[in-house]
Each structure stands twice: as structure tokens, then as C-alpha cells.
Design a protein around this motif. Structure first.
Motif, PDB file in Angstrom:
ATOM      1  N   ASP A  59       0.865  -1.179   0.000  1.00 23.82           N
ATOM      2  CA  ASP A  59       0.000   0.000   0.000  1.00 23.82           C
ATOM      3  C   ASP A  59       0.905   1.234   0.000  1.00 23.82           C
ATOM      4  O   ASP A  59       1.550   1.537   1.003  1.00 23.82           O
ATOM      5  N   ALA A  62       0.348   5.329   2.126  1.00 21.12           N
ATOM      6  CA  ALA A  62      -0.744   4.733   2.901  1.00 21.12           C
ATOM      7  C   ALA A  62      -1.432   5.696   3.854  1.00 21.12           C
ATOM      8  O   ALA A  62      -2.464   5.353   4.434  1.00 21.12           O
ATOM      9  N   GLY A  65      -3.398   4.751   7.080  1.00 26.36           N
ATOM     10  CA  GLY A  65      -3.417   3.297   7.091  1.00 26.36           C
ATOM     11  C   GLY A  65      -4.781   2.646   7.102  1.00 26.36           C
ATOM     12  O   GLY A  65      -4.885   1.447   7.360  1.00 26.36           O
ATOM     13  N   SER A  68      -4.905  -0.191   4.485  1.00 24.11           N
ATOM     14  CA  SER A  68      -4.009  -1.279   4.900  1.00 24.11           C
ATOM     15  C   SER A  68      -4.640  -2.125   6.002  1.00 24.11           C
ATOM     16  O   SER A  68      -4.640  -3.369   5.941  1.00 24.11           O
ATOM     17  N   ARG A  69      -5.189  -1.463   7.007  1.00 31.45           N
ATOM     18  CA  ARG A  69      -5.763  -2.202   8.131  1.00 31.45           C
ATOM     19  C   ARG A  69      -7.016  -2.965   7.717  1.00 31.45           C
ATOM     20  O   ARG A  69      -7.241  -4.097   8.164  1.00 31.45           O
ATOM     21  N   ALA A  82       2.886  -1.133   4.336  1.00 32.75           N
ATOM     22  CA  ALA A  82       2.364   0.225   4.162  1.00 32.75           C
ATOM     23  C   ALA A  82       3.536   1.190   4.101  1.00 32.75           C
ATOM     24  O   ALA A  82       4.328   1.275   5.045  1.00 32.75           O
ATOM     25  N   ASP A  84       5.068   5.133   3.302  1.00 32.26           N
ATOM     26  CA  ASP A  84       4.792   6.561   3.184  1.00 32.26           C
ATOM     27  C   ASP A  84       6.079   7.317   3.488  1.00 32.26           C
ATOM     28  O   ASP A  84       6.979   6.780   4.141  1.00 32.26           O
ATOM     29  N   VAL A  87       5.594   8.333   8.383  1.00 33.72           N
ATOM     30  CA  VAL A  87       4.817   7.185   8.866  1.00 33.72           C
ATOM     31  C   VAL A  87       4.249   7.398  10.257  1.00 33.72           C
ATOM     32  O   VAL A  87       3.815   6.445  10.904  1.00 33.72           O
ATOM     33  N   LEU A  90       0.788   5.946  10.550  1.00 31.14           N
ATOM     34  CA  LEU A  90       0.803   4.492  10.417  1.00 31.14           C
ATOM     35  C   LEU A  90       1.354   3.829  11.671  1.00 31.14           C
ATOM     36  O   LEU A  90       0.800   2.852  12.165  1.00 31.14           O
ATOM     37  N   LEU A  98       0.662  -5.924   9.698  1.00 32.07           N
ATOM     38  CA  LEU A  98       0.984  -4.642   9.072  1.00 32.07           C
ATOM     39  C   LEU A  98       2.448  -4.313   9.323  1.00 32.07           C
ATOM     40  O   LEU A  98       2.888  -4.191  10.458  1.00 32.07           O
ATOM     41  N   VAL A 100       5.288  -1.378   8.473  1.00 32.01           N
ATOM     42  CA  VAL A 100       5.358   0.031   8.111  1.00 32.01           C
ATOM     43  C   VAL A 100       6.775   0.362   7.670  1.00 32.01           C
ATOM     44  O   VAL A 100       7.748  -0.018   8.329  1.00 32.01           O
TER      45      VAL A 100
END
Length: 278
Positions: A59, A62, A65, A68-69, A82, A84, A87, A90, A98, A100
Motif C-alpha cells: 500500500d 498509505a 493506514g 491497509s488495516r 504500508a 509513506d 509514517v 501508520l 501490518l 510500516v
């Protein structure tokens, strides 16, 4: 200059720096208003494409999130990476499965894959080098997997009736394009670009959430205008009073307008075996 005409100043900042900084108070809430408007549609599409048990997913961009979740908790996928550039949202909402990662999609540190699903929503519209980035994402899709891209499409036109809303939207698109490079004019080309990246078959759809007083999408646009007010006013299309009027209009029963839509396009990485496509 029409909203679809290119800005030629060549001096763009970046999303999350010039505007929409994650450090700004309430930015996570603004992102979540967008999620409330679009997540159900996104999850329904991803699940229809087969996202479920055994899938490993990427993702990109994200945000907070939410997608994603929900892939983990509702679709039951095996894992989600995920990614980004920042973060903090996230990392604050971890769930089992998950992972990150702080990374920049434009750099070389994005996860190599492969993944059964690669997903990016409201990311590429803010970045240059669209074809290169789509190709880079397609390279991370496993054979038989799918790349899913969603971005905004502007539904205002020269024949759209003038209102406080349309004036603000035109100023927003032009202001963001001249400051951080946001460009939605190429988004309808997604199916063609996905084919160009070697994916097939491809398909696309558009969702337009209703603008209603107090709705998540109305609150998202009002907050977005507040945060991009400087860029909007700098276009000369609106002044502060006009932005205030547009925000009041969004919250009133007099509002009669179309939100920007979300175009979602997807393409499959060819494999050697038969596969069912949705």
C-alpha cells in the motif's frame, strides 16, 4: 487560463511540505475524512479483484493506514507493507500483519516485492514522471497479481454553473498545480498507461461521493481549502472572502454541485497459468 492548462513556472514544492504537512494540527483527521468518503468503495473493488487470504500487499502512500488495516482485518490478506514518506500516522495504529516502512516512491528504497496487490490512492496525482512511476509499481507486482491506482478527476468544466464551490475548486486545482505540482488532467489516461507498463487486461471505474452538509467528503474539501488557502488566493481566482463563502456553501442545504470523482484503474501482470479476472 483554464484549469486543464499546464502551469509553466517549473517551481514546485512537495505535497506534505509546502501544504498538507503531517505535522500540522488536524492533518490526520483531514486524511481520515477522505478515507470515510472512499474506503468502502476502495475495499469493495480490492476484494472483487481477489484480495484475500494468502495475498501479500503493498500500500503506497498509505496515509493513516485505513486501507491497509481493512485489507488485513476484513479481507484477511496475509500481510500489508504500508509505505509513506512520513509514517507517524501508520506507526500509531499498528495491527498484526501490518509492516510500516518510511520510503519515497520516487526513490530507490521502495520495497522490491513481488506482491499480489500493489495499491496507491491519491498519490501519483501529486508527483511528476507518471509513466516511470507506474512502470516502477508494475515491476513490483507478482505474475498473476494486480496493480490498482486511484486518483482524483476534476468534474468541473467551462459549462459547469458558477457557484462558490466551483470557484473554489478551480482555484484549488490551479493553486496546487503551481505550488506543489498536483495535476489531475492526466488521470483519465490510467488504463492506457497501465497497458503501456505491460499489464493486461485493464479496466477502470469512477466514484463520485455526494456533497451533503456535514458529510465526510464535504468536510474533507472544506479542510483542504483551509490548508491550501494561500495557494488558492494567489491564483487571483478567489479571495479570502470567496474561500469562506465556499466553505459555508459546502455546509448548507443550498449546495448543488459534484465533488471531484475518484477514478480507479487496475491492470493484471500476465502469468503462465489461467486466472479469473474481475
Amino acid at each position: 487560463m483554464k484549469p486543464s492548462e499546464p502551469v509553466r513556472d517549473g517551481h514546485h514544492g512537495r505535497y506534505g511540505e509546502t501544504f498538507f504537512s503531517p505535522e500540522a494540527a488536524g492533518e490526520g483527521e483531514r486524511i481520515d475524512f477522505g478515507a470515510l468518503a472512499y474506503d468502502d468503495i476502495t475495499l469493495a473493488r480490492l476484494r472483487a479483484l481477489g484480495a484475500g487470504p494468502g495475498w501479500h500487499c503493498l500500500d503506497v502512500g498509505a496515509g493513516t493506514g485505513t486501507v491497509s488495516r481493512r485489507l488485513l482485518e476484513e479481507a484477511g490478506v496475509a500481510s500489508v507493507l504500508a509505505v509513506d514518506r512520513d509514517v507517524r500516522f501508520l506507526a500509531a495504529r499498528a495491527v498484526p500483519g501490518l509492516e510500516v516502512r518510511e520510503a519515497d516512491i520516487t526513490g530507490a528504497d521502495l520495497a522490491p516485492g513481488p506482491f499480489q496487490l500493489v495499491h496507491a490512492r491519491f498519490v501519483l496525482m501529486h508527483l511528476p514522471e507518471h509513466e516511470r512511476l507506474i512502470t516502477a509499481l508494475a515491476e513490483r507486482v507478482a505474475p498473476g497479481g494486480v496493480l490498482v491506482l486511484s486518483d482524483a478527476v476534476d468534474l468541473t468544466s467551462d459549462r459547469t454553473p458558477d457557484s462558490p464551490y466551483t470557484s473554489a475548486m478551480r482555484a484549488m486545482w490551479r493553486g496546487l498545480r503551481s505550488t506543489i505540482g498536483t495535476d489531475v488532467s492526466w488521470v483519465p489516461s490510467y488504463p492506457h498507461l497501465l497497458r503501456g507498463a505491460g499489464l493486461e487486461p485493464v479496466a477502470a471505474e469512477i466514484h463520485v461521493p455526494p456533497l451533503q452538509p456535514g458529510s465526510p467528503i464535504s468536510r474533507f474539501w472544506a479542510d483542504t481549502w483551509e490548508r491550501s488557502r494561500q495557494a488558492m488566493v494567489a491564483t487571483g481566482l478567489v479571495d479570502d472572502a470567496a474561500v469562506d463563502a465556499a466553505i459555508r456553501y459546502l455546509g448548507s442545504d443550498a449546495c448543488a454541485a459534484l465533488s471531484a470523482g475518484m477514478l480507479t484503474a487496475w491492470g493484471w501482470k500476465p502469468d503462465e497459468g489461467p486466472a479469473v479476472r474481475s
